[in-house]
Design a protein around this motif. Structure first.
Motif, PDB file in Angstrom:
ATOM      1  N   ARG A 111       3.679  -9.714   6.507  1.00  0.00           N
ATOM      2  CA  ARG A 111       2.572  -8.251   6.694  1.00  0.00           C
ATOM      3  C   ARG A 111       2.011  -7.733   5.582  1.00  0.00           C
ATOM      4  O   ARG A 111       2.935  -7.401   5.429  1.00  0.00           O
ATOM      5  CB  ARG A 111       3.422  -7.370   8.333  1.00  0.00           C
ATOM      6  CG  ARG A 111       3.272  -8.059   9.164  1.00  0.00           C
ATOM      7  CD  ARG A 111       3.984  -6.917  10.435  1.00  0.00           C
ATOM      8  NE  ARG A 111       5.478  -7.394  10.090  1.00  0.00           N
ATOM      9  CZ  ARG A 111       6.064  -6.882  10.353  1.00  0.00           C
ATOM     10  NH1 ARG A 111       5.763  -5.936  11.581  1.00  0.00           N
ATOM     11  NH2 ARG A 111       7.437  -6.264  10.678  1.00  0.00           N
ATOM     12  N   ARG A 112       0.925  -6.771   5.970  1.00  0.00           N
ATOM     13  CA  ARG A 112       1.893  -5.647   4.221  1.00  0.00           C
ATOM     14  C   ARG A 112       2.561  -5.302   4.749  1.00  0.00           C
ATOM     15  O   ARG A 112       2.970  -4.347   5.593  1.00  0.00           O
ATOM     16  CB  ARG A 112      -0.315  -4.963   4.518  1.00  0.00           C
ATOM     17  CG  ARG A 112      -0.954  -5.900   3.721  1.00  0.00           C
ATOM     18  CD  ARG A 112      -2.532  -5.455   4.532  1.00  0.00           C
ATOM     19  NE  ARG A 112      -3.320  -6.139   3.721  1.00  0.00           N
ATOM     20  CZ  ARG A 112      -4.335  -6.157   3.055  1.00  0.00           C
ATOM     21  NH1 ARG A 112      -4.589  -5.298   2.831  1.00  0.00           N
ATOM     22  NH2 ARG A 112      -5.449  -7.408   2.446  1.00  0.00           N
ATOM     23  N   GLU A 156       0.656  -1.210  -0.539  1.00  0.00           N
ATOM     24  CA  GLU A 156      -0.436   0.164  -0.185  1.00  0.00           C
ATOM     25  C   GLU A 156       0.989   1.078  -0.437  1.00  0.00           C
ATOM     26  O   GLU A 156       1.615   1.126   0.994  1.00  0.00           O
ATOM     27  CB  GLU A 156      -1.014  -0.030   1.113  1.00  0.00           C
ATOM     28  CG  GLU A 156      -2.008  -1.376   1.176  1.00  0.00           C
ATOM     29  CD  GLU A 156      -2.188  -1.361   2.989  1.00  0.00           C
ATOM     30  OE1 GLU A 156      -3.534  -1.532   2.933  1.00  0.00           O
ATOM     31  OE2 GLU A 156      -1.174  -1.351   3.916  1.00  0.00           O
ATOM     32  N   ARG A 203      -5.757  -0.110   8.821  1.00  0.00           N
ATOM     33  CA  ARG A 203      -5.871  -0.964  10.037  1.00  0.00           C
ATOM     34  C   ARG A 203      -7.385  -1.006  10.352  1.00  0.00           C
ATOM     35  O   ARG A 203      -7.770  -1.991  11.449  1.00  0.00           O
ATOM     36  CB  ARG A 203      -5.690  -0.048  11.080  1.00  0.00           C
ATOM     37  CG  ARG A 203      -4.385   0.159  10.633  1.00  0.00           C
ATOM     38  CD  ARG A 203      -3.691   0.767  12.370  1.00  0.00           C
ATOM     39  NE  ARG A 203      -1.684   0.642  11.832  1.00  0.00           N
ATOM     40  CZ  ARG A 203      -0.945   1.505  12.888  1.00  0.00           C
ATOM     41  NH1 ARG A 203      -1.690   2.477  12.975  1.00  0.00           N
ATOM     42  NH2 ARG A 203       0.421   1.361  12.637  1.00  0.00           N
ATOM     43  N   THR A 205       3.715  -1.070   3.604  1.00  0.00           N
ATOM     44  CA  THR A 205       2.480   0.116   4.166  1.00  0.00           C
ATOM     45  C   THR A 205       3.816   0.944   4.032  1.00  0.00           C
ATOM     46  O   THR A 205       5.043   1.435   4.701  1.00  0.00           O
ATOM     47  CB  THR A 205       1.510   0.270   5.072  1.00  0.00           C
ATOM     48  OG1 THR A 205       0.893  -0.301   5.230  1.00  0.00           O
ATOM     49  CG2 THR A 205       0.843   1.814   4.661  1.00  0.00           C
ATOM     50  N   ARG A 248       0.765  -4.446   9.525  1.00  0.00           N
ATOM     51  CA  ARG A 248       1.221  -4.100   8.765  1.00  0.00           C
ATOM     52  C   ARG A 248       2.548  -3.507   9.370  1.00  0.00           C
ATOM     53  O   ARG A 248       3.271  -2.898  10.058  1.00  0.00           O
ATOM     54  CB  ARG A 248       1.081  -2.646   8.243  1.00  0.00           C
ATOM     55  CG  ARG A 248      -0.604  -2.276   7.634  1.00  0.00           C
ATOM     56  CD  ARG A 248      -2.009  -0.921   7.239  1.00  0.00           C
ATOM     57  NE  ARG A 248      -2.399  -2.099   6.443  1.00  0.00           N
ATOM     58  CZ  ARG A 248      -3.870  -2.384   6.583  1.00  0.00           C
ATOM     59  NH1 ARG A 248      -3.764  -2.950   7.930  1.00  0.00           N
ATOM     60  NH2 ARG A 248      -3.988  -2.649   5.548  1.00  0.00           N
TER      61      ARG A 248
END
Ligand code: 6GU
Length: 251
Positions: free
Chosen positions: A107-108, A5, A76, A110, A82
């Motif tokens: 995790r993502r 992201e 979130r 970001t 993240r």
């Protein structure tokens, strides 16, 4: 699947790059998702202002903390974990080992992109896990760095590059050497010949030549990399040969 992201004031930059070529195909094949989020959508007021004058005075503008925190709060709501990255020359130097670490992240990822002269330090204090630097120079914003980070991670995901390229030396678990020279047809172009060994069909000789040229380039151009490279006894023999050859060039 790796989910990236990117929080930015210029989502078009991210979307344009991420939709093309290897990254575009990797998204279409479900290896990765690159999602751009416009920080301006989380700014207050009719004019949706995302920056303001710095406390203490001086030139330039500083990106406000609130729109960035608000954007992350919204993300979130999905309950996902993240790892929040902030590209900046103040960060940990990005290299292949860091790319491998991030490509294995559950995790993502970001990535918060700064612009202008800076970002309110409370974003780093209250939100960011890692500041990441591409090197010792200054870009005008974090977008190019975010794309470089994503690109370096995605090509490490098994399957993204396809069979041929994933088995080639530079693409998976890098051995720390620079790449060897590549050639394709024709055999002579503007008087420049393809090295004879590559036309020989002798696979063992080709392999040895490529390894030697990778070592030669690394020794000549980036001797600092040799100390950390993964080298075997053949490599030591090749290095001895190269040092003799390169030494004789000075005669
Ligand atoms: Cl990661 N960001 C920015 N803005 N500039 C840089 C950089 C990152 N790495 C080198 N210069």
């Amino acid at each position: 699947m790796l989910v990236c992201e990117v929080l930015t004031l210029f989502p078009g930059i991210i979307d344009a790059y991420a939709s093309e070529s290897i990254l575009g195909k990797a998204q279409a094949s479900g290896f990765v998702r690159v999602h751009s989020i416009n920080i301006r959508d989380f700014a207050e007021g009719k004019h949706r202002v995302t920056d303001d004058q710095p406390y203490g005075g001086g030139g330039g503008m500083v990106m406000k903390a609130a729109p960035i925190f608000e954007a992350v709060d919204r993300l979130r709501l999905d309950g996902e974990e993240r790892r929040i990255l902030f590209p900046s020359p103040q960060g940990r130097r990005f290299d292949q080992a860091f790319a491998e670490e991030l490509s294995l992240e559950s995790r993502r990822l970001t990535i918060v992109c700064g612009r202008y002269e800076g970002v309110d330090e409370r974003v780093m204090a209250g939100l960011v896990d890692d500041e990441v630097s591409l090197g010792d120079y200054v870009l005008t914003g974090g977008e190019l760095a975010a794309l470089a980070i994503i690109d370096a991670c995605v090509r490490l995901i098994p399957g993204v590059l396809g069979d041929a390229r994933s088995s080639s030396v530079d693409s998976f678990s890098w051995d720390g050497l620079l790449d060897y020279p590549h050639y394709t047809r024709p055999p002579v172009y503007r008087g420049m010949r393809v090295p004879e060994v590559l036309l020989s069909g002798n696979h063992e000789e080709v392999r040895r030549w490529r390894r030697k040229e990778a070592l030669r380039r690394t020794l000549v151009r980036r001797p600092d990399l040799i100390d950390r490279a993964v080298l075997d006894v053949e490599d030591q023999t090749l290095i001895t040969e190269i040092k003799k050859e390169e030494g004789h060039e000075q005669d």
